[in-house]
Design a protein around this motif. Structure first.
Motif, mmCIF file in Angstrom:
data_model
loop_
_atom_site.group_PDB
_atom_site.id
_atom_site.type_symbol
_atom_site.label_atom_id
_atom_site.label_comp_id
_atom_site.label_asym_id
_atom_site.label_seq_id
_atom_site.Cartn_x
_atom_site.Cartn_y
_atom_site.Cartn_z
ATOM 1 N N LEU A 1 12.553 -16.329 -1.621
ATOM 2 C CA LEU A 1 11.373 -16.501 -0.767
ATOM 3 C C LEU A 1 11.473 -15.662 0.505
ATOM 4 N N THR A 2 12.648 -15.705 1.140
ATOM 5 C CA THR A 2 12.843 -14.938 2.373
ATOM 6 C C THR A 2 12.737 -13.439 2.105
ATOM 7 N N GLY A 3 13.429 -12.976 1.061
ATOM 8 C CA GLY A 3 13.412 -11.554 0.732
ATOM 9 C C GLY A 3 12.023 -11.070 0.351
ATOM 10 N N SER A 4 11.303 -11.863 -0.423
ATOM 11 C CA SER A 4 9.956 -11.478 -0.837
ATOM 12 C C SER A 4 9.020 -11.386 0.366
ATOM 13 N N PHE A 5 9.095 -12.364 1.258
ATOM 14 C CA PHE A 5 8.240 -12.342 2.444
ATOM 15 C C PHE A 5 8.529 -11.116 3.308
ATOM 16 N N LEU A 6 9.804 -10.872 3.608
ATOM 17 C CA LEU A 6 10.160 -9.753 4.484
ATOM 18 C C LEU A 6 9.765 -8.416 3.871
ATOM 19 N N THR A 7 9.973 -8.269 2.561
ATOM 20 C CA THR A 7 9.651 -7.000 1.902
ATOM 21 C C THR A 7 8.151 -6.734 1.956
ATOM 22 N N VAL B 1 -1.702 -1.322 -1.192
ATOM 23 C CA VAL B 1 -1.717 -1.573 -2.640
ATOM 24 C C VAL B 1 -0.291 -1.676 -3.166
ATOM 25 N N ILE B 2 0.607 -0.818 -2.671
ATOM 26 C CA ILE B 2 2.019 -0.919 -3.051
ATOM 27 C C ILE B 2 2.580 -2.263 -2.610
ATOM 28 N N GLY B 3 2.152 -2.734 -1.440
ATOM 29 C CA GLY B 3 2.569 -4.060 -0.982
ATOM 30 C C GLY B 3 2.086 -5.163 -1.907
ATOM 31 N N PHE B 4 0.854 -5.045 -2.398
ATOM 32 C CA PHE B 4 0.323 -6.052 -3.329
ATOM 33 C C PHE B 4 1.067 -6.015 -4.669
ATOM 34 N N ILE B 5 1.416 -4.811 -5.128
ATOM 35 C CA ILE B 5 2.204 -4.698 -6.360
ATOM 36 C C ILE B 5 3.558 -5.375 -6.180
ATOM 37 N N THR B 6 4.182 -5.111 -5.034
ATOM 38 C CA THR B 6 5.470 -5.740 -4.726
ATOM 39 C C THR B 6 5.340 -7.253 -4.669
#
Length: 378
Positions: free
Chosen positions: A58-64, A150-155
């Motif tokens: 959760l932490t890694g996904s949010f920060l990325t 868009v790259i952020g949404f893919i991530t």
């Protein structure tokens, strides 16, 4: 895979958003990102062992995702450093070790574990294929801001899939030490750690600069130049997976040393390449051997560790040392690059020389290990 895709941003920043900054300055963004990927990974390993997998995801996904979205709003160098370098790097670091470690809990045999680890590590190569193509296709029409979003949404979609599908097979373990000085009494381990870190100094230079090089020399048109990084990463995926099938037959150290020398030789050959066919072949071959370099590190370190109870600590210490190689390598190469004069020779020689020096030290570690176990298959 966002770290493997930084080459497309390096090229864009030099031409557009950060055109007033030097290649040396811009390369610090990707280097900080890659440095934190490994450095934070050392700290997250013990947290994973203690059962904090979901918290790390959760932490890694949010920060990325947050870092990528903030990058889309950046207009100055220091903003990009904080958003794409620090924030994305911290997030990727939180995701890196858990993503690899959780896979190994489902397999018991060394060969199956090596193949599974290679597939997991290969995910970054897939990202390295998709992100550069997506950015290149969207940026001219949507602009930098929305192409990055868009790259952020893919991530975000990929990270949500990981959060919903990943869980560990093991019960939480008691806290383990982050540092074990006794490990460096093993000469094989010590020489391997130093060699691996020195190799990392030069390993990512072609990944960061292959597009910039192709465009500066006019070796290909702009569209194809941006695909070179995706070609390299596609080959890297094969290089990360295929050696796993050979680990049990040849030995991980034999494979890693061979791939290290191959990567160093190819980096030096890069100096003489100035046409589209040569660059394409270089991207394919270098991607394969550089991918193998990354994926073979865990099996090698496991083979050098005397007890499985300390394998996490020994791997963590090696990654800690290697992180500093990643941090300094690309900025040094950036200082040696003179895009206006089409002069990349010093940076290419620097990359090849450091990889070859690292390979020699790992060869020495391999010879020491062969004498210890009295077998060539190490």
């Amino acid at each position: 895979g966002i770290v493997n895709a930084f080459g497309v941003y390096q090229s864009y920043y030099q031409d557009e958003l950060l055109s007033t900054n030097s290649a040396f300055e811009i390369s610090w963004i990707g280097s900080i990102q890659a440095f934190l990927l490994l450095l934070v990974g050392v700290l997250t390993g013990p947290l994973f062992d203690r059962g904090f997998l979901n918290a790390l995801l959760l932490t890694g996904s949010f920060l990325t995702v947050f870092g990528i979205m903030m990058t889309s709003l950046c207009t100055s160098y220091w903003q990009v450093i904080l958003a794409q370098g620090v924030c994305v790097g911290l997030g990727a670091g939180c995701l890196f070790v858990p993503s690899i470690a959780v896979v190994s809990t489902y397999f018991t045999t060394p060969i199956k574990r090596a193949v599974a680890t290679g597939l997991a590590v290969g995910g970054s190569s897939i990202g390295g294929i998709i992100y550069p193509i997506a950015f290149r296709q969207m940026q001219p029409s949507l602009g930098f801001e929305w192409a990055t979003r868009v790259i952020g949404f893919i991530t975000m979609a990929v990270d949500l899939t990981a959060i919903l599908t990943m869980w560990t097979q093991l019960a939480p373990k008691p806290p383990r030490a982050l540092f074990q000085p006794a490990a460096f009494k093993s000469w094989a381990y010590t020489f391997h750690c130093i060699g691996f870190a020195i190799g990392f100094v030069g390993l990512y230079v072609p990944i960061f600069y292959i597009q910039v090089y192709a465009l500066a020399l006019g070796a290909t048109n702009m569209n194809y130049a941006f695909y070179l990084l995706s070609i390299l990463n596609a080959s890297s995926f094969v290089g990360r997976v295929l050696p796993g099938f050979l680990v049990g037959k040849v030995g991980p150290m034999n494979l890693l040393v061979t791939c290290s020398f191959a990567s160093g030789i190819l980096s030096l050959c890069w100096i003489a390449i100035n046409d589209v066919v040569g660059l394409t072949l270089f991207a394919i071959l270098y991607g394969f051997f550089a991918g193998a370099y990354v994926s073979l590190a865990p099996p090698v370190l496991v083979s050098l560790t005397p007890e499985m109870t300390v394998v996490g600590t020994w791997i963590g210490m090696s990654l800690f040392v290697a992180a500093f190689g990643l941090l300094i390598g690309n900025p040094i190469a950036g200082a040696l690059v003179h895009v206006e004069d089409q002069d990349f020779v010093a940076a290419q020689a620097f990359a090849g020389g450091t990889i070859m020096l690292g390979a020699m030290l790992m060869l020495l570690a391999m010879v020491i290990r062969m004498r210890q176990v009295k077998s060539w298959k190490v």
